[in-house]
Design an enzyme around this catalytic site. Sequence first.
Site, PDB file in Angstrom:
ATOM      1  N   HIS A  34       0.995  -1.203   0.084  1.00  0.00           N
ATOM      2  CA  HIS A  34      -0.106  -0.123  -0.129  1.00  0.00           C
ATOM      3  C   HIS A  34       1.100   1.221  -0.001  1.00  0.00           C
ATOM      4  O   HIS A  34       0.612   2.112  -0.583  1.00  0.00           O
ATOM      5  CB  HIS A  34      -0.899   0.088   1.028  1.00  0.00           C
ATOM      6  CG  HIS A  34      -1.856  -1.226   1.285  1.00  0.00           C
ATOM      7  ND1 HIS A  34      -1.739  -2.173   2.152  1.00  0.00           N
ATOM      8  CD2 HIS A  34      -3.055  -1.139   0.475  1.00  0.00           C
ATOM      9  CE1 HIS A  34      -2.813  -3.080   1.876  1.00  0.00           C
ATOM     10  NE2 HIS A  34      -3.620  -2.398   1.210  1.00  0.00           N
ATOM     11  N   LYS A 147      -1.369  -7.130  -7.981  1.00  0.00           N
ATOM     12  CA  LYS A 147      -1.433  -8.081  -7.365  1.00  0.00           C
ATOM     13  C   LYS A 147      -2.858  -8.813  -7.642  1.00  0.00           C
ATOM     14  O   LYS A 147      -3.115  -9.868  -7.756  1.00  0.00           O
ATOM     15  CB  LYS A 147      -1.191  -8.152  -5.621  1.00  0.00           C
ATOM     16  CG  LYS A 147      -1.268  -9.908  -5.060  1.00  0.00           C
ATOM     17  CD  LYS A 147      -1.051  -9.602  -3.530  1.00  0.00           C
ATOM     18  CE  LYS A 147      -2.222  -8.971  -2.470  1.00  0.00           C
ATOM     19  NZ  LYS A 147      -3.501  -9.814  -2.775  1.00  0.00           N
ATOM     20  N   GLN A 151      -9.192  -7.431 -10.368  1.00  0.00           N
ATOM     21  CA  GLN A 151      -9.736  -6.347 -10.190  1.00  0.00           C
ATOM     22  C   GLN A 151      -9.356  -5.216 -11.074  1.00  0.00           C
ATOM     23  O   GLN A 151      -9.929  -4.194 -11.305  1.00  0.00           O
ATOM     24  CB  GLN A 151      -9.298  -6.239  -8.692  1.00  0.00           C
ATOM     25  CG  GLN A 151      -9.628  -4.922  -8.209  1.00  0.00           C
ATOM     26  CD  GLN A 151      -9.186  -4.886  -6.525  1.00  0.00           C
ATOM     27  OE1 GLN A 151     -10.142  -5.111  -5.678  1.00  0.00           O
ATOM     28  NE2 GLN A 151      -8.186  -4.022  -6.314  1.00  0.00           N
ATOM     29  N   SER A 184      -2.721  -8.266   3.377  1.00  0.00           N
ATOM     30  CA  SER A 184      -3.043  -8.030   4.554  1.00  0.00           C
ATOM     31  C   SER A 184      -3.473  -9.448   5.286  1.00  0.00           C
ATOM     32  O   SER A 184      -3.558  -9.670   6.415  1.00  0.00           O
ATOM     33  CB  SER A 184      -4.368  -7.153   4.702  1.00  0.00           C
ATOM     34  OG  SER A 184      -4.232  -5.951   3.941  1.00  0.00           O
TER      35      SER A 184
END
Length: 275
Positions: A34, A147, A151, A184
């Site tokens: 991030h 990654k 999406q 995460s």
Amino acid sequence: MTYVIHTRDELAGVTKRAVTRAVVMTMGALHEGHRQLMREARRRGDEVIVTIFVNPLQFGPNEDFDKYPRTLEADIEACRAEGVDVVFAPARDEVYPGGPPSITMNAGPLGEILEGASRPGHFAGMLTVVHKLLMLTRPDLAFFGEKDFQQLALIRRMAVDLELGVEIVGVPTVREPDGLAMSSRNRYLSPDERQAALALSRALREGATHTEAEAALTAARKILADEPGVRVDYLALTGADLGAPAAGPARLLVAARVGATRLIDNVPLTLEKAA
């Protein structure tokens, strides 16, 4: 100075005008991947907004919405360290003031393969919140990690098809020193599971050394099959736009469960021969 805000009205009050605005959308639990998105946004944007919102629409009934890590204070500190201008961390009622929306985005055929086949409804929920956050933040640039490659492809398609007027920027996957793609969800892995999870990146690296489609898949499958701690959901080779592979740029993608944790990863490769 980093402004931390939680409402639409606050967002309208702190954002500037006549600047290049860049947005990074996250669900929090921020890691180095991030932060790399923030750095790219900072490099190209005059104003950087990071959104932090765990979107319930993109979680299925048996997925990890309730236990998804929420580390807002640490996330805010990470944003401050990267020089973010605005952190927008809305509550669910702020994003969906009337409850779950009756109209959502349709991901189309590209949303029905790979992750879409394994997680029905996931991409409709993801695209819905991305569209809402784009409308609320009105950026010129929006940064997403490679990654989550499917999406990224779907968001790019939505931006073009719906004339959203925003450039969707893909940023290469950030990895741990041992090759594991940062996520995460990595924090869910036990030490033994984390070691087993390295088979994903190892398989992709080996597959990417081949320039013929079946050879790439065969090499990756062998490594995954040799790791009993990995339960493969899919291993797929696609074109760079997730269509049928052809000579030229392509993507090798994998999803698997390691223990109770579902991980995804992918790498680019170049094919000389599609099949």
